[in-house]
Design a protein around this motif. Structure first.
Motif, PDB file in Angstrom:
ATOM      1  N   LYS A   1       0.851  -1.185   0.000  1.00 55.48           N
ATOM      2  CA  LYS A   1       0.000   0.000   0.000  1.00 55.48           C
ATOM      3  C   LYS A   1       0.888   1.237   0.000  1.00 55.48           C
ATOM      4  O   LYS A   1       1.980   1.238   0.559  1.00 55.48           O
ATOM      5  CB  LYS A   1      -0.907   0.042   1.241  1.00 55.48           C
TER       6      LYS A   1
ATOM      7  N   GLU B   1       1.059   5.631   0.545  1.00 51.65           N
ATOM      8  CA  GLU B   1       0.417   6.815   1.114  1.00 51.65           C
ATOM      9  C   GLU B   1       0.527   7.967   0.127  1.00 51.65           C
ATOM     10  O   GLU B   1       1.623   8.412  -0.211  1.00 51.65           O
ATOM     11  CB  GLU B   1       1.058   7.206   2.443  1.00 51.65           C
TER      12      GLU B   1
ATOM     13  N   SER C   1      -4.565   9.646   1.511  1.00 53.52           N
ATOM     14  CA  SER C   1      -5.211   8.341   1.369  1.00 53.52           C
ATOM     15  C   SER C   1      -4.167   7.251   1.244  1.00 53.52           C
ATOM     16  O   SER C   1      -3.040   7.504   0.791  1.00 53.52           O
ATOM     17  CB  SER C   1      -6.125   8.310   0.135  1.00 53.52           C
ATOM     18  N   HIS C   2      -4.548   6.047   1.640  1.00 52.46           N
ATOM     19  CA  HIS C   2      -3.728   4.858   1.412  1.00 52.46           C
ATOM     20  C   HIS C   2      -4.366   4.050   0.290  1.00 52.46           C
ATOM     21  O   HIS C   2      -5.515   3.619   0.392  1.00 52.46           O
ATOM     22  CB  HIS C   2      -3.637   4.013   2.683  1.00 52.46           C
ATOM     23  N   HIS C   3      -3.599   3.872  -0.794  1.00 52.83           N
ATOM     24  CA  HIS C   3      -4.065   3.120  -1.955  1.00 52.83           C
ATOM     25  C   HIS C   3      -3.192   1.888  -2.168  1.00 52.83           C
ATOM     26  O   HIS C   3      -1.998   1.893  -1.813  1.00 52.83           O
ATOM     27  CB  HIS C   3      -3.972   3.973  -3.230  1.00 52.83           C
TER      28      HIS C   3
ATOM     29  N   VAL D   1       3.584   2.073   2.745  1.00 55.43           N
ATOM     30  CA  VAL D   1       3.178   1.751   4.108  1.00 55.43           C
ATOM     31  C   VAL D   1       3.818   0.433   4.536  1.00 55.43           C
ATOM     32  O   VAL D   1       3.807  -0.564   3.800  1.00 55.43           O
ATOM     33  CB  VAL D   1       1.642   1.647   4.177  1.00 55.43           C
TER      34      VAL D   1
ATOM     35  N   SER E   1      -8.996   1.076  -0.912  1.00 53.88           N
ATOM     36  CA  SER E   1      -8.273   2.206  -0.347  1.00 53.88           C
ATOM     37  C   SER E   1      -9.016   2.780   0.854  1.00 53.88           C
ATOM     38  O   SER E   1     -10.234   2.603   0.996  1.00 53.88           O
ATOM     39  CB  SER E   1      -8.113   3.297  -1.401  1.00 53.88           C
TER      40      SER E   1
END
Length: 316
Positions: free
Chosen positions: A170, A172, A198-200, A225, A302
């Motif tokens: 993931k 950030e 956002s975390h994608h 992450v 996400s």
């Protein structure tokens, strides 16, 4: 040979003509008048070309703001012009992309790398736009080209071992001032007033085609992450350098009345900076279509860390 090339098949187009512009990325579309409502068949064929070539181009389409918006609405709901920088007065769906936009944000002291400026639109939001449509109005006689890269082809270009690893990660994404300084105070203040984080997934599964795209947006993706800072820095540098390899890209020379329509879920693009070395005017306008929340190969979506989703903006 890249598996993506071997698997490319062209749909049977009946309304539009599709002329590819490179092996992986970009096609020029003709045979339609975008100033008028399109038939369902034309809409379906344009969408099919978009999904195949990731960015499509139209020539000789001198649209008004209202016609630009009407064209976009045939493919989805529209967002406000920009979630941080607003919109053109009187036209809440339109975002101005003028010659001095970058000069107004950055000084010449910012840190520049080979991937500087490349980005996927608004990936700091939990649901980045599905697509963007950019319209050329005042175009210099030369210079000012925009480039796009195909993130599906870039993913396929990684080794199987590295693909298996990035499938699990993931990233950030932050809308923030650039590292290394160079941001003007006004830009810093606007960004600080509208935080978006956002975390994608580092690999996004395309919701329509099922393709996997290397979902890295160099301007917004700040860290991976779960990795140590040095690990994250080194892996991101490798991936950023990889996605902008020339064979994955296409370069578009604008003319007045040209439109570029790109799938924001499978591309990144680069705005030109050579125009600052000329006195030529350059004015384009952009609309964006509401997107969904990305999902990775593991089926996990996400998550928003700061800020709100980008929602449809309607005008009664």
């Amino acid at each position: 040979m890249n598996a993506l090339v071997k698997n490319i098949t062209s749909p049977a187009y009946q309304v539009i003509t599709v002329e590819p512009q490179s092996v992986y990325t970009g096609a020029e579309i003709s045979g339609v008048d975008l100033s008028r409502p399109l038939t369902p068949q034309a809409v379906a064929e344009i969408r099919a070309a978009l999904l195949q070539w990731k960015v499509i181009f139209f020539r000789d389409q001198p649209l008004s703001h209202e016609q630009h918006v009407a064209f976009g609405k045939q493919f989805g709901d529209l967002t406000v012009g920009h979630p941080v920088f607003g919109f053109v007065e009187g036209h809440p769906h339109i975002y101005s992309v003028g010659r001095n936009r970058l000069k107004e944000r950055f000084t010449d002291e910012r840190l520049v790398r080979s991937w500087t400026g490349w980005h996927t639109d608004v990936t700091a939001a939990v649901n980045p736009p599905f697509a963007s449509i950019l319209r050329g109005v005042s175009i210099p006689p030369y210079g000012g080209d925009t480039q796009w890269t195909n993130l599906v082809a870039a993913y396929q270009g990684l080794s199987p071992t590295l693909r298996s690893f990035v499938d699990t990660l993931k990233g950030e994404h932050r809308f923030t001032v650039p590292e290394g300084g160079g941001a003007r105070p006004e830009f810093t203040q606007k960004v600080a007033a509208t935080p978006l984080v956002s975390h994608h997934p580092l690999v996004r599964v395309h919701p329509e085609t099922g393709e996997r795209a290397l979902y890295v947006s160099p301007s917004f993706l700040k860290r991976i992450v779960g990795l140590q800072p040095r690990e994250s820095e080194q892996l991101l540098a490798l991936l950023f350098e990889h996605v902008v390899r020339p064979e994955y890209t296409v370069r578009f020379k604008w003319r007045e009345g040209s439109l570029a329509f790109w799938d924001n879920r499978s591309t990144a693009h680069l705005a030109p900076v050579d125009i600052f070395d000329t006195d030529f005017d350059r004015q384009l306008y952009r609309i964006t279509l509401v997107g969904d929340v990305p999902v990775g190969p593991d089926g996990v979506a996400s998550v928003a860390i700061e800020g709100k989703p980008v929602i449809a903006h309607s005008v009664e």
